[in-house]
Structure formats: C-alpha cells, structure tokens
Motif scaffolding. Structure first.
Motif, PDB file in Angstrom:
ATOM      1  N   ALA A  47       0.810  -1.221   0.000  1.00 25.58           N
ATOM      2  CA  ALA A  47       0.000   0.000   0.000  1.00 25.58           C
ATOM      3  C   ALA A  47       0.842   1.269   0.000  1.00 25.58           C
ATOM      4  CB  ALA A  47      -0.914   0.001   1.205  1.00 25.58           C
ATOM      5  N   LEU A  48       0.175   2.388  -0.085  1.00 22.12           N
ATOM      6  CA  LEU A  48       0.827   3.696  -0.144  1.00 22.12           C
ATOM      7  C   LEU A  48      -0.207   4.736   0.272  1.00 22.12           C
ATOM      8  CD1 LEU A  48       2.555   5.222  -3.253  1.00 22.12           C
ATOM      9  CD2 LEU A  48       0.252   5.865  -2.734  1.00 22.12           C
ATOM     10  N   PRO A  49       0.164   5.676   1.099  1.00 22.27           N
ATOM     11  CA  PRO A  49      -0.803   6.653   1.601  1.00 22.27           C
ATOM     12  C   PRO A  49      -1.352   7.505   0.463  1.00 22.27           C
ATOM     13  CG  PRO A  49       1.438   7.328   2.112  1.00 22.27           C
ATOM     14  CD  PRO A  49       1.533   5.969   1.505  1.00 22.27           C
ATOM     15  N   MET A  50      -2.644   7.570   0.334  1.00 23.32           N
ATOM     16  CA  MET A  50      -3.244   8.334  -0.765  1.00 23.32           C
ATOM     17  C   MET A  50      -4.145   9.415  -0.198  1.00 23.32           C
ATOM     18  SD  MET A  50      -3.016   8.254  -4.005  1.00 23.32           S
ATOM     19  CE  MET A  50      -2.920   6.713  -4.921  1.00 23.32           C
ATOM     20  N   SER A  94      -2.056  14.136  -2.387  1.00 21.28           N
ATOM     21  CA  SER A  94      -0.708  13.611  -2.283  1.00 21.28           C
ATOM     22  C   SER A  94      -0.636  12.213  -2.901  1.00 21.28           C
ATOM     23  CB  SER A  94      -0.305  13.573  -0.811  1.00 21.28           C
ATOM     24  OG  SER A  94       0.880  12.849  -0.661  1.00 21.28           O
ATOM     25  N   ASP A 143       8.537   8.149   1.685  1.00 28.54           N
ATOM     26  CA  ASP A 143       7.830   6.971   1.191  1.00 28.54           C
ATOM     27  C   ASP A 143       8.822   5.898   0.752  1.00 28.54           C
ATOM     28  OD1 ASP A 143       4.902   6.290  -0.379  1.00 28.54           O
ATOM     29  OD2 ASP A 143       6.697   5.235  -1.046  1.00 28.54           O
ATOM     30  N   SER A 155       7.563   2.717  -0.133  1.00 29.77           N
ATOM     31  CA  SER A 155       6.717   1.620  -0.582  1.00 29.77           C
ATOM     32  C   SER A 155       7.363   0.866  -1.746  1.00 29.77           C
ATOM     33  CB  SER A 155       5.369   2.155  -1.028  1.00 29.77           C
ATOM     34  OG  SER A 155       5.482   2.740  -2.310  1.00 29.77           O
ATOM     35  N   ARG A 186       0.104   1.794 -11.100  1.00 30.88           N
ATOM     36  CA  ARG A 186       0.856   1.400  -9.910  1.00 30.88           C
ATOM     37  C   ARG A 186       1.475   0.047 -10.177  1.00 30.88           C
ATOM     38  NH1 ARG A 186       0.745   2.749  -5.006  1.00 30.88           N
ATOM     39  NH2 ARG A 186      -1.125   4.002  -5.249  1.00 30.88           N
TER      40      ARG A 186
END
Lengths: 260, 260
Positions: A256-259, B50, B56, B58, B116
């Motif tokens: 995952a990745l903060p969105m 963002s 990050d 990830s 992604r």
DNA sequence: CGGTTGATTGAGGCTGCTCAAAAGGTGTGG
DNA sequence: CCACACCTTTTGAGCAGCCTCAATCAACCG
C-alpha cells in the motif's frame, strides 16, 4: 606489489569508477576488468581547464577517474552557475546510450585523470556488462537526487544556510570517496567567487557568510580547505539530511501507499 | 471502436507513456502491449492530492498516465519548494531497479490517472523489454537536464527572468505532449503561491512579476491558464533555449574534443 | 449570507547586490 | 632581493530586489 603513486597511464588497482559502481551493484570479475580497461585510454588534465564546452557534441563519454571537477553554465553577461561538483567516479559528459550536445560545460578544479570512451565503445560496454549498466543507472538516480537537493537549496535557503548545506554535502561526498584529510577537513578547491557561482551569491557575500560561520565556530574555509568544527550544529543550520546521497537501498516490492 | 472519453480502467489506445518513450527508442509491438498492460492496474486521483509523501519507501513505481502533478519538498517552518512539474508519461516515484525512500513528495495538480506497479513487476518489465529500459533511461537523462536548468534558473536569474523561463519551458513541454489549448495558450494549474514555490519567490512578488510581464505585453496568467503574446520576446527575457528538452539525438561516436 | 481561498495593493525592512578601495599572497622578471 | 602584476580576500557605504506584515478585494461555495 605496486608502487603507491599511480603513474599517469598505468591502470591502478584502485579504480574510482569501480569503487563507485560497487556501491550500487555487485560487479563480477569481468566487469571490473572491463572498467580497468578504460583506465588505459585516459589522460591527465591540469587544474582549471575546460574538459567539455557547452554545446559539445563529440559524443565521447568521459568518466572522471581522479581529481575534482565541476559542471557549469556561463552567461554572456558574465553570470555563471556551477551546476554540480564532480568527484572521482562521476561522469563528465552524458552517460546514456544516445549522444546529445551538452548545455553545460565541465572544468577541472584539480589535476584530473579522465578516461575517454567513444559512445560506441560505451554502448558496447553497457551491452556486454549488464551489471555495469545497472550500476551506472542507479548512480544517475543518486545524481538526480543531488540536483533536486540543490534546487531546494537555491530556492528556499538563506545564504548562510545554503553555504552550510553545500559544505555538509561536500563533506559527506568527500568522506564517501575517501578524501578526508588528516585533521578531518577536506579539499574544496574553489575561490570565494567559485563558491558564489555554486550558491547563487556574489563573492562579497560569500566572504561575509564565511566570516559569520567562522564566528559561530561552525566551520573554517581557507585556501581551498574546509574544516568543520561542529558538524551537528552545521547540519542543523543547513537542515542537511544525508539520506539522498547514500547508496543504501532496499530491494523489494511492497503493497500500500498513503493516498491522502 | 472506442468511445472518446476513456473510462477509468480501460486501457486507452492513446497511452502517454508509450508516446513519451517512443521519442527515445523504437518500441516493438510487444513493448507497446506491455506498457498498455500497465494501464489496467491504474487509479484516478483527484486534484490536489498527495501521491507520494516524503520518506515513502513503498517501492511502488508510479507512471503518470494522465493529468498534471508536481514533485515538492516541504519544510517544517512552512517553506516549500516545487522541484519539478510532471506531465503525462513522467514518473511520480523513483524509476530505477532499486527502491529508495523518497526525499520529496508528489501531489496532483489536476485529476490524474496513475498506474501502480510493484518494484518487482517493474524490474521484470525492464528485463523483458530492453527497449523500454533504454527509453526510460534516456527519459531520465532529459529529466536531469531539466533539473540542471532549474538550478541555473534559481541561482542566476532575476524574478521576472525566472518566471519567463518557467513559462517558456512549460509552454514547450505542454506543446510536446499535445496539451495546447485552442487559442495557443495552455494550462498551468498553480496558484501564485504555487508559482512562488516553484521559483523561490513569495506569492506577493509573483503577483508583481506577473503584472510586469503582462504590462510588457509578453504574457498573461489567469485562472491557471497562460497565454503568451510574444514568444520570441519572452524567450529573450528568459534566455530560454529549448534544446535541453528535446529528444533530438545523434547516434554516433566521434573523435576529438576541445581540451583548451 | 458568512466563510474560505486566492489576488491585489501598500508600507516598511532586511538580505544580498553594486561599486569601490585596500590589503594579502604569489609568481615573474629585472 | 626588490618591483611589479595579478588574483583573491576583506572591508565599507549605499542601494534595490524581494520579503514581511497587513489590509482590501474578488470569487466561489455550502
């Protein structure tokens, strides 16, 4: 046995390019031999000479094997910006498969040992040594990170913060390539005018900034040599985080990745 | 037949990544299919969100397929520098084989379509499609040239010259990816504060600079849209030379080089 | 309609520039 | 060994580009 002073054209066992690329990728013996081969067709250039001139389209690939140099852009009206500083292992010209005329020049700071490879030979090197290609690639990404950091530096920081940051970065890079002096200081063979050209400042102001940093007992600059008295405090002034310079690396893919 | 509005998850025949990479390397049919495949696992992100936050790790690779975005670095005290502007085909995160925590963030300017890919999948893509790897490589070198140009811009040019240069560069890039508007203008969806963050200026000064450029009949900026009235004169003010942006390229190796 | 965000304008101040001159340092030639 | 030229560093004085702070205005929105 090898004599400690490496003579101009002998390929020394201590090749800066190899040392640098090994930070990024495991090189096989054959890779190392190929890189040592480059050192055979190299030249020594005296200090303060132009290696690449703006608009150069020769297509040669020019790894810097020894010495210090810089990339720069000159204006007609005399303004001048130093774009990056080069240490052994860096490339003086473009390092892609394609050749493009440069929009910058490169000059030596100290005496430099520079290999000269034709674009053709370079492409062949990449093709026959994938590990080298990969390492050069990663090296280019670190270089990109340095450029981004300079943008932040020039865009947002005050003169003394900028100077502090440049010195922190240079200290780290010089340490990384084993160029610290006995007393922990290091070379930075620029005049105050040169520092100004790197930082977007006039030499007059550089002088005052250096005096201030010296008065605060942070750092001294004399005759092209820097001594840092209090690295922690200098780093705080500069807001310097060395992470972008390091080849430290995580090999994985993840979720995952903060969105936000 | 395909409907003109590309729905979120359908892979449109018009893939910005393909268009960009083809400027650098001839892609085979299989290469193009692989790239189109990426568009299947993509997401739409609203404006001003963002995508990547500083630090990050990830490891995801995030090609920007549609929309506009920017890389930036924020300071604790509120200072903020925009490091680069991104158009479709650019990469939001790192584009190497190795994953490294970012020292910057990425935010959208407009609604964006973003693929992604796991680092693993990306490496596999590079390994199985050398032409893609090569094109990405060359693209990274052009990006580097843009960063160098920003350094020169921030370091040496006055506020109005800086602004002029940014607008020239953006005009060229927007034209290159087919984003000119009917009247020849183009989007630049930044507030004056945003422009300031890109140029190392305050929004107040940005406002005055824009007024000056407008008064000189060079360019108008309104509501995130730019219209250039006199490109030649603007280019002269900016000292803008578009060569560094172009994928124009010479495939050869060649002999001598000035060693003055 | 009030609240919020961005553009605009004004006044005043600081950072960094310009211009100028003097002081140190270094290499060259007499 | 001194005289001289040249470059770099240092210092001073004055200026200006850009910033800060603050207030007003305009647009949009729930």
């Amino acid at each position: 046995m090898r004599s400690p002073n490496d003579s101009p054209t002998s390929s020394s066992g201590d090749n800066a390019l190899i040392r640098k690329l090994e930070r990024f990728s495991a090189l096989a013996c054959g890779d190392r031999l190929a890189l040592d081969d480059l050192a055979r067709t190299c030249e020594w250039v005296p200090p303060d000479r132009s290696i690449v001139t703006e608009g150069d389209a020769s297509g040669a690939v020019l790894p810097l094997l020894e010495g210090l140099a810089y990339r720069h852009k000159d204006f007609r009206d005399g303004r001048r910006q130093i774009i990056s500083l080069l240490v052994p292992g860096d490339m003086c010209g473009g390092h892609g498969r394609l050749s493009r005329p440069t929009n910058y020049g490169v000059r030596t700071l100290t005496r430099c040992k520079i290999a000269r490879i034709s674009r053709q030979g370079f492409v062949h090197l990449l093709d026959s040594h994938p590990a080298i290609a990969e390492a050069l690639n990663e090296a280019a990404l670190v270089e990109e990170a340095v450029l981004r950091t300079w943008i932040v530096n020039l865009g947002q920081r005050h003169a003394h913060e900028r100077m502090a940051h440049l010195l922190c970065e240079w200290a780290q890079r010089m340490a990384d390539c084993g160029r610290l002096l006995a007393h922990g200081g290091f070379e930075l063979p620029l005049t105050q005018q040169g520092l100004g050209a790197a930082l977007g400042l006039t030499s007059v102001h550089v002088n005052r900034v250096l005096q201030r940093l010296r008065a605060e007992n942070l750092v001294a600059f004399q005759n092209g040599t820097v001594r840092i008295f209090d690295f922690d405090r200098l780093r705080a002034v500069a807001d310097f985080d060395p992470a972008y310079l390091s080849a430290r690396v995580l090999r994985e893919a993840s979720p995952a990745l903060p969105m936000d």
